[in-house]
Design a protein around this motif. Structure first.
Motif, PDB file in Angstrom:
ATOM      1  N   PHE A   1       0.816  -1.203   0.000  1.00  0.00           N
ATOM      2  CA  PHE A   1       0.000   0.000   0.000  1.00  0.00           C
ATOM      3  C   PHE A   1       0.860   1.268   0.000  1.00  0.00           C
ATOM      4  O   PHE A   1       0.579   2.222   0.711  1.00  0.00           O
ATOM      5  CB  PHE A   1      -0.954  -0.001   1.200  1.00  0.00           C
ATOM      6  CG  PHE A   1      -2.071  -0.969   1.042  1.00  0.00           C
ATOM      7  CD1 PHE A   1      -3.209  -0.643   0.315  1.00  0.00           C
ATOM      8  CD2 PHE A   1      -1.984  -2.235   1.592  1.00  0.00           C
ATOM      9  CE1 PHE A   1      -4.231  -1.548   0.154  1.00  0.00           C
ATOM     10  CE2 PHE A   1      -3.008  -3.146   1.434  1.00  0.00           C
ATOM     11  CZ  PHE A   1      -4.139  -2.809   0.711  1.00  0.00           C
ATOM     12  N   SER A   2       1.917   1.261  -0.802  1.00  0.00           N
ATOM     13  CA  SER A   2       2.800   2.422  -0.887  1.00  0.00           C
ATOM     14  C   SER A   2       3.161   2.666  -2.350  1.00  0.00           C
ATOM     15  O   SER A   2       3.275   1.724  -3.140  1.00  0.00           O
ATOM     16  CB  SER A   2       4.077   2.205  -0.071  1.00  0.00           C
ATOM     17  OG  SER A   2       4.814   1.124  -0.611  1.00  0.00           O
TER      18      SER A   2
ATOM     19  N   ASN B   1       6.287   0.714  -4.645  1.00  0.00           N
ATOM     20  CA  ASN B   1       5.896   0.862  -6.038  1.00  0.00           C
ATOM     21  C   ASN B   1       6.273   2.250  -6.532  1.00  0.00           C
ATOM     22  O   ASN B   1       6.238   3.222  -5.769  1.00  0.00           O
ATOM     23  CB  ASN B   1       4.390   0.657  -6.198  1.00  0.00           C
ATOM     24  CG  ASN B   1       3.944  -0.712  -5.730  1.00  0.00           C
ATOM     25  OD1 ASN B   1       4.296  -1.730  -6.295  1.00  0.00           O
ATOM     26  ND2 ASN B   1       3.152  -0.728  -4.658  1.00  0.00           N
ATOM     27  N   VAL B   2       6.635   2.342  -7.812  1.00  0.00           N
ATOM     28  CA  VAL B   2       7.033   3.611  -8.416  1.00  0.00           C
ATOM     29  C   VAL B   2       6.174   3.847  -9.645  1.00  0.00           C
ATOM     30  O   VAL B   2       6.038   2.958 -10.502  1.00  0.00           O
ATOM     31  CB  VAL B   2       8.529   3.621  -8.791  1.00  0.00           C
ATOM     32  CG1 VAL B   2       8.883   4.920  -9.490  1.00  0.00           C
ATOM     33  CG2 VAL B   2       9.386   3.431  -7.553  1.00  0.00           C
TER      34      VAL B   2
ATOM     35  N   PHE C   1      -2.808  -8.230   4.998  1.00  0.00           N
ATOM     36  CA  PHE C   1      -3.372  -7.108   4.266  1.00  0.00           C
ATOM     37  C   PHE C   1      -4.824  -7.366   3.888  1.00  0.00           C
ATOM     38  O   PHE C   1      -5.615  -6.450   3.801  1.00  0.00           O
ATOM     39  CB  PHE C   1      -2.541  -6.839   3.004  1.00  0.00           C
ATOM     40  CG  PHE C   1      -1.190  -6.287   3.317  1.00  0.00           C
ATOM     41  CD1 PHE C   1      -0.083  -7.099   3.268  1.00  0.00           C
ATOM     42  CD2 PHE C   1      -1.043  -4.955   3.678  1.00  0.00           C
ATOM     43  CE1 PHE C   1       1.169  -6.595   3.559  1.00  0.00           C
ATOM     44  CE2 PHE C   1       0.204  -4.449   3.967  1.00  0.00           C
ATOM     45  CZ  PHE C   1       1.314  -5.265   3.913  1.00  0.00           C
ATOM     46  N   LYS C   2      -5.179  -8.586   3.654  1.00  0.00           N
ATOM     47  CA  LYS C   2      -6.570  -8.874   3.325  1.00  0.00           C
ATOM     48  C   LYS C   2      -7.479  -8.597   4.520  1.00  0.00           C
ATOM     49  O   LYS C   2      -8.573  -8.073   4.378  1.00  0.00           O
ATOM     50  CB  LYS C   2      -6.700 -10.328   2.892  1.00  0.00           C
ATOM     51  CG  LYS C   2      -6.018 -10.618   1.565  1.00  0.00           C
ATOM     52  CD  LYS C   2      -6.189 -12.069   1.171  1.00  0.00           C
ATOM     53  CE  LYS C   2      -5.499 -12.355  -0.152  1.00  0.00           C
ATOM     54  NZ  LYS C   2      -5.638 -13.775  -0.551  1.00  0.00           N
ATOM     55  N   ASP C   3      -7.014  -8.941   5.734  1.00  0.00           N
ATOM     56  CA  ASP C   3      -7.849  -8.747   6.909  1.00  0.00           C
ATOM     57  C   ASP C   3      -7.903  -7.286   7.336  1.00  0.00           C
ATOM     58  O   ASP C   3      -8.922  -6.817   7.840  1.00  0.00           O
ATOM     59  CB  ASP C   3      -7.328  -9.597   8.070  1.00  0.00           C
ATOM     60  CG  ASP C   3      -7.376 -11.085   7.733  1.00  0.00           C
ATOM     61  OD1 ASP C   3      -8.200 -11.449   6.869  1.00  0.00           O
ATOM     62  OD2 ASP C   3      -6.589 -11.844   8.315  1.00  0.00           O
ATOM     63  N   GLU C   4      -6.797  -6.583   7.185  1.00  0.00           N
ATOM     64  CA  GLU C   4      -6.718  -5.216   7.671  1.00  0.00           C
ATOM     65  C   GLU C   4      -6.719  -4.204   6.527  1.00  0.00           C
ATOM     66  O   GLU C   4      -6.126  -3.133   6.625  1.00  0.00           O
ATOM     67  CB  GLU C   4      -5.425  -5.037   8.499  1.00  0.00           C
ATOM     68  CG  GLU C   4      -5.298  -5.998   9.643  1.00  0.00           C
ATOM     69  CD  GLU C   4      -6.346  -5.731  10.704  1.00  0.00           C
ATOM     70  OE1 GLU C   4      -6.845  -4.586  10.758  1.00  0.00           O
ATOM     71  OE2 GLU C   4      -6.652  -6.640  11.478  1.00  0.00           O
TER      72      GLU C   4
ATOM     73  N   LEU D   1      -5.611  -0.104   6.662  1.00  0.00           N
ATOM     74  CA  LEU D   1      -4.367   0.260   6.004  1.00  0.00           C
ATOM     75  C   LEU D   1      -4.571   1.220   4.852  1.00  0.00           C
ATOM     76  O   LEU D   1      -3.623   1.852   4.399  1.00  0.00           O
ATOM     77  CB  LEU D   1      -3.653  -1.000   5.498  1.00  0.00           C
ATOM     78  CG  LEU D   1      -2.991  -1.847   6.572  1.00  0.00           C
ATOM     79  CD1 LEU D   1      -2.375  -3.076   5.968  1.00  0.00           C
ATOM     80  CD2 LEU D   1      -1.941  -1.044   7.313  1.00  0.00           C
ATOM     81  N   LYS D   2      -5.781   1.327   4.347  1.00  0.00           N
ATOM     82  CA  LYS D   2      -6.024   2.299   3.293  1.00  0.00           C
ATOM     83  C   LYS D   2      -5.745   3.720   3.788  1.00  0.00           C
ATOM     84  O   LYS D   2      -5.346   4.588   3.028  1.00  0.00           O
ATOM     85  CB  LYS D   2      -7.462   2.186   2.796  1.00  0.00           C
ATOM     86  CG  LYS D   2      -7.704   0.978   1.902  1.00  0.00           C
ATOM     87  CD  LYS D   2      -9.138   0.953   1.410  1.00  0.00           C
ATOM     88  CE  LYS D   2      -9.370  -0.269   0.518  1.00  0.00           C
ATOM     89  NZ  LYS D   2     -10.769  -0.337   0.036  1.00  0.00           N
ATOM     90  N   LYS D   3      -5.971   3.920   5.090  1.00  0.00           N
ATOM     91  CA  LYS D   3      -5.705   5.234   5.653  1.00  0.00           C
ATOM     92  C   LYS D   3      -4.211   5.523   5.728  1.00  0.00           C
ATOM     93  O   LYS D   3      -3.809   6.677   5.836  1.00  0.00           O
ATOM     94  CB  LYS D   3      -6.320   5.331   7.050  1.00  0.00           C
ATOM     95  CG  LYS D   3      -7.829   5.097   7.056  1.00  0.00           C
ATOM     96  CD  LYS D   3      -8.370   5.143   8.462  1.00  0.00           C
ATOM     97  CE  LYS D   3      -9.870   4.868   8.489  1.00  0.00           C
ATOM     98  NZ  LYS D   3     -10.415   4.880   9.870  1.00  0.00           N
ATOM     99  N   MET D   4      -3.417   4.452   5.703  1.00  0.00           N
ATOM    100  CA  MET D   4      -1.974   4.619   5.815  1.00  0.00           C
ATOM    101  C   MET D   4      -1.301   4.661   4.449  1.00  0.00           C
ATOM    102  O   MET D   4      -0.082   4.561   4.366  1.00  0.00           O
ATOM    103  CB  MET D   4      -1.386   3.463   6.631  1.00  0.00           C
ATOM    104  CG  MET D   4      -1.963   3.358   8.035  1.00  0.00           C
ATOM    105  SD  MET D   4      -1.445   1.835   8.852  1.00  0.00           S
ATOM    106  CE  MET D   4       0.322   2.016   8.768  1.00  0.00           C
ATOM    107  N   LEU D   5      -2.103   4.799   3.411  1.00  0.00           N
ATOM    108  CA  LEU D   5      -1.548   4.784   2.062  1.00  0.00           C
ATOM    109  C   LEU D   5      -0.527   5.908   1.896  1.00  0.00           C
ATOM    110  O   LEU D   5      -0.807   7.071   2.146  1.00  0.00           O
ATOM    111  CB  LEU D   5      -2.673   4.960   1.032  1.00  0.00           C
ATOM    112  CG  LEU D   5      -2.249   5.065  -0.430  1.00  0.00           C
ATOM    113  CD1 LEU D   5      -1.551   3.798  -0.865  1.00  0.00           C
ATOM    114  CD2 LEU D   5      -3.453   5.343  -1.305  1.00  0.00           C
TER     115      LEU D   5
END
Length: 762
Positions: free
Chosen positions: A307-308, A383-384, A575-578, A582-586
């Motif tokens: 998620f980055s 990711n870039v 990542f599937k469970d949370e 984690l979307k907020k931590m993008l």
């Protein structure tokens, strides 16, 4: 007395003519008009579909040595493919020449290769344009500046006025006049040539089918989605028929802006992160729909791993395509040498002139940006996403360089060709516009972006020669092939453009589209012996036992030179469970801004630390390679730019001599390997045999009967195989007397500054 003479002359019988003419019959003008009869014109072997338009006899091809005033008489002619000069004194081609192009010879200029034409009017030189046919009379000289940096000078003084005018008008019309795409020679050639079908066994992936994309994604362990809905270009004509996007991009997203702003997958890192590229949307403050779309695409890229994502707008951090064109126009000027005087005058301010044009600095900037992207993928595991307005110029340069540095597969010959097909041809680089193949007057879109990429590749090859399977001769020939109007690789802008034109120009009796050869079919230009020069003799093949070990391991098959600096990522199930939390931590950050943040070092310091850490690791030519960007490390591509300048060539020296010594050492090593392999029962590998043939070809030596004996490298120049020693060239500096005397007055030329003005030297 005068009357007597007249009487005797009148009564005398006509005697036999005793006058002997030393001029050619063509130069004798008859007083009585006679019907025109076509003359016998010498011409080279015409290719299938090639038609001759005009010609002129008694043309002199001058040499660049203005002290000797040498020249060769011959015939100058123009066809729908080339401008050709056929000598009267010797054959047009050397039958024993090793590096011989089948399409055109040393005295041939493909029409698309003509850059500028100058006319010589007495002591003046004027640039010839299409308007010159009306405004100016026929010049006495024609000076050609070619895109492959060759310079030709043809003298029309001794030709008939009618022929000289005809050849002048014909050359200007076919070389400089704007033309339509269907008038290029490629279509006449493929209509009259039975081109073989694409040979998949050559292992060059063309990326025109779903299988190639799927194979490349599986090879790099990517987890993205293959898109096949654009097979008939229903989604967008600007996109390839098949491509790969993040898994969270839906079909509705692809149709919303017709492919604009869509993140296209380039390559996946062994850790799971990936490199993407995209074109930018014009985001206005009130355009909330476009802003929401771009945020959604960023989120889709971030979902690929951890998620980055880090973004980089290349339009803000790298020169524009117009800046690239301007810098290269200044740079190539120093290598288009008309005569020896021009060379020695430019040599006085050589280094300062090259530095001022900015071309080498642009190369350094591209390598620097690619190094920053590699650092994000390698050490940050993020990711870039690289972006620019079109997404098909500098994005292609940076994405290709990143993959060359990280993936050793793309440093092999078939891998590099596959990389060009994926990132440039399928990526939609506008070859037709950027290379100005149609000689359009509007040159705003003209820019040598692909040549810039080849320049960066040469820098990597020069610094890490054992890591590349292909040679610099291969890169030089590839740069020349851009301007040969035969191959479909460089004639179109997109896949849709290619498919539409080839089908439209197909004969009515033929249902399938025209089958134009690609540039990767090197047999169209060179035989097998010449193609051996494409292989790098210094390339170190990966040992077989390393390959077998890698196959048995569950990790990625590529070997790393630099370990990752971040912690091991958690399991995918986490990542599937949370996912919601984690979307907020993008994390979406720009590379440049991230580098310049207060809590991180300066970009140069961070890159220097990254480079020095890699440099301390054991040398691994099949792992990560990084370029050195310090001052003199970025050098001039000598073979491409200096191969036609006689004064800088070293006969019996240069790279030819070095490779000759290398061949001797490798021969001894291979002999020892053979003795060891006899005990193990294994045979000499075919790849080593190819490298041995490449060394013999580059050094001009041979032990087999096919070449008819050995040939010493003393007869070859440092620009081999493009130039060989044929004449006793003059090396006397052709500097004006006043300047030369002022230089000698000091007694030591080394004390003079390089950037000093010649007129100010006292």
């Amino acid at each position: 007395m005068e009357i007597l003479r007249g009487t005797v002359a009148a009564n005398a019988k006509p005697t036999k003519p005793s006058f002997v003419s030393y001029v050619t019959p063509e130069e004798i003008k008859s007083e009585s008009p006679r019907p025109y009869t076509p003359k016998t014109v010498k011409c080279p072997h015409l290719l299938p579909g090639e038609v001759m338009f005009c010609s002129a006899n008694t043309v002199v091809k001058e040499t660049q040595d203005d002290l000797s005033q040498r020249g060769v008489f011959g015939t100058l002619l123009c066809t729908n493919f080339r401008v050709s000069f056929v000598s009267d004194e010797e054959p047009t081609e050397d039958t024993t020449q090793l590096f011989k192009n089948k399409l055109y010879g040393q005295n041939d200029i493909p029409l698309s290769c003509v850059d500028h034409i100058y006319g010589g009017y007495e002591d003046k030189r004027k640039l010839i344009t299409t308007g010159s046919l009306v405004k100016n009379k026929c010049p006495s000289k024609l000076i050609f500046h070619c895109k492959d940096l060759r310079v030709f000078t043809f003298v029309l003084t001794y030709s008939e006025e009618k022929d000289a005018k005809m050849i002048f008008q014909g050359i200007v019309h076919h070389c400089l006049e704007p033309k339509s795409l269907k008038n290029l020679f490629a279509f006449s050639y493929c209509e009259n040539t039975a081109c073989p079908e694409k040979q998949r066994k050559q292992r060059t992936m063309m990326f025109d089918c779903a299988e190639d994309w799927d194979l490349d994604m599986k090879r790099s362990r990517g987890v993205c989605r293959l898109v096949t809905e654009n097979n008939n270009f229903e989604l967008s004509p600007d996109l390839p028929q098949f491509f790969i996007v993040p898994t969270h991009v839906t079909e509705a997203d692809m149709c919303q802006f017709h492919g604009k702003g869509l993140p296209m997958w380039c390559w996946s890192h062994h850790s799971g992160c990936a490199l993407f590229k995209t074109s930018t949307l014009p985001l206005l403050p009130e355009d909330t729909i476009a802003q929401a779309y771009m945020e959604k695409m960023l989120t889709a890229v971030a979902h690929n791993y951890l998620f980055s994502v880090k973004t980089e707008d290349l339009s803000d951090t790298l020169p524009t395509v117009q800046d690239i064109q301007l810098a290269y126009s200044k740079f190539k000027h120093f290598f288009l040498i008309d005569n020896t005087t021009d060379f020695w005058m430019s040599d006085m301010k050589w280094f300062s002139s090259l530095d001022s044009c900015g071309w080498l600095d642009i190369i350094r900037q591209c390598l620097q940006k690619a190094l920053e992207v590699v650092e994000c993928l390698e050490t940050e595991n993020t990711n870039v996403l690289i972006t620019e307005e079109s997404g098909s110029d500098l994005c292609c340069v940076i994405s290709s360089l990143v993959q060359l540095m990280l993936d050793p597969f793309y440093r092999t010959l078939p891998g590099f060709q596959s990389l060009v097909q994926k990132e440039w041809v399928a990526g939609g680089h506008n070859f037709l516009d950027r290379c100005n193949q149609l000689h359009l007057k509007d040159k705003e879109n003209t820019s040598p972006v692909f040549l810039l990429f080849l320049e960066c590749v040469w820098q990597l090859l020069h610094q890490h020669a054992p890591a590349f399977q292909f040679s610099e001769t291969y890169l030089t020939v590839l740069s020349d092939s851009i301007h040969v109007p035969v191959f479909s690789t460089f004639l179109f802008n997109t896949h849709h453009h290619r498919a539409t034109v080839l089908r439209a120009e197909s004969p009515h009796s033929q249902r399938d589209p025209l089958n134009c050869p690609t540039v990767w079919d090197w047999s169209v230009q060179f035989d097998c012996r010449a193609q051996d020069l494409f292989l790098n003799p210094l390339y170190t093949e990966k040992p077989k036992h390393v390959k077998s070990v890698q196959r048995s391991r569950p990790t990625h098959q590529r070997q790393l030179s630099l370990p990752t600096a971040c912690k091991t990522p958690p399991k995918k199930g986490f990542f599937k469970d949370e996912a919601d939390s984690l979307k907020k931590m993008l994390r979406v950050k720009r590379i440049s801004r991230w580098m310049l943040s207060p809590e991180t070092p300066h970009p140069s310091s961070a890159t220097r630390e990254f480079y020095e850490t890699w440099q301390r690791k054991p040398l691994d030519h099949h792992g990560l390679i990084l370029p050195c960007l310090d001052g003199p490390s970025v050098r001039v591509w000598l073979q491409r730019y200096l191969r036609w300048i006689q004064e800088v060539q070293i006969f019996g020296g240069g790279a030819v001599t070095v490779l000759g010594k290398v061949s001797e050492l490798q021969g001894e090593v291979r002999e020892l390997q053979r003795r060891l392999e006899r005990h193990g029962g294994s045979s000499f590998s075919s790849s080593n045999q190819q490298q041995q043939r490449a060394i013999r070809a580059r050094t001009g030596t041979s032990t087999g009967p096919q070449t008819g004996g050995s040939r010493s490298s003393v007869r070859m120049s440092s620009s081999f195989p493009f130039t060989t020693l044929k004449h006793n060239w003059s090396y006397k500096p052709a500097i004006p007397t006043s300047v030369l005397q002022s230089l000698m007055a000091s007694g030591n030329l080394a004390d003079k500054e390089d950037d000093a003005d010649p007129e100010s030297i006292v």
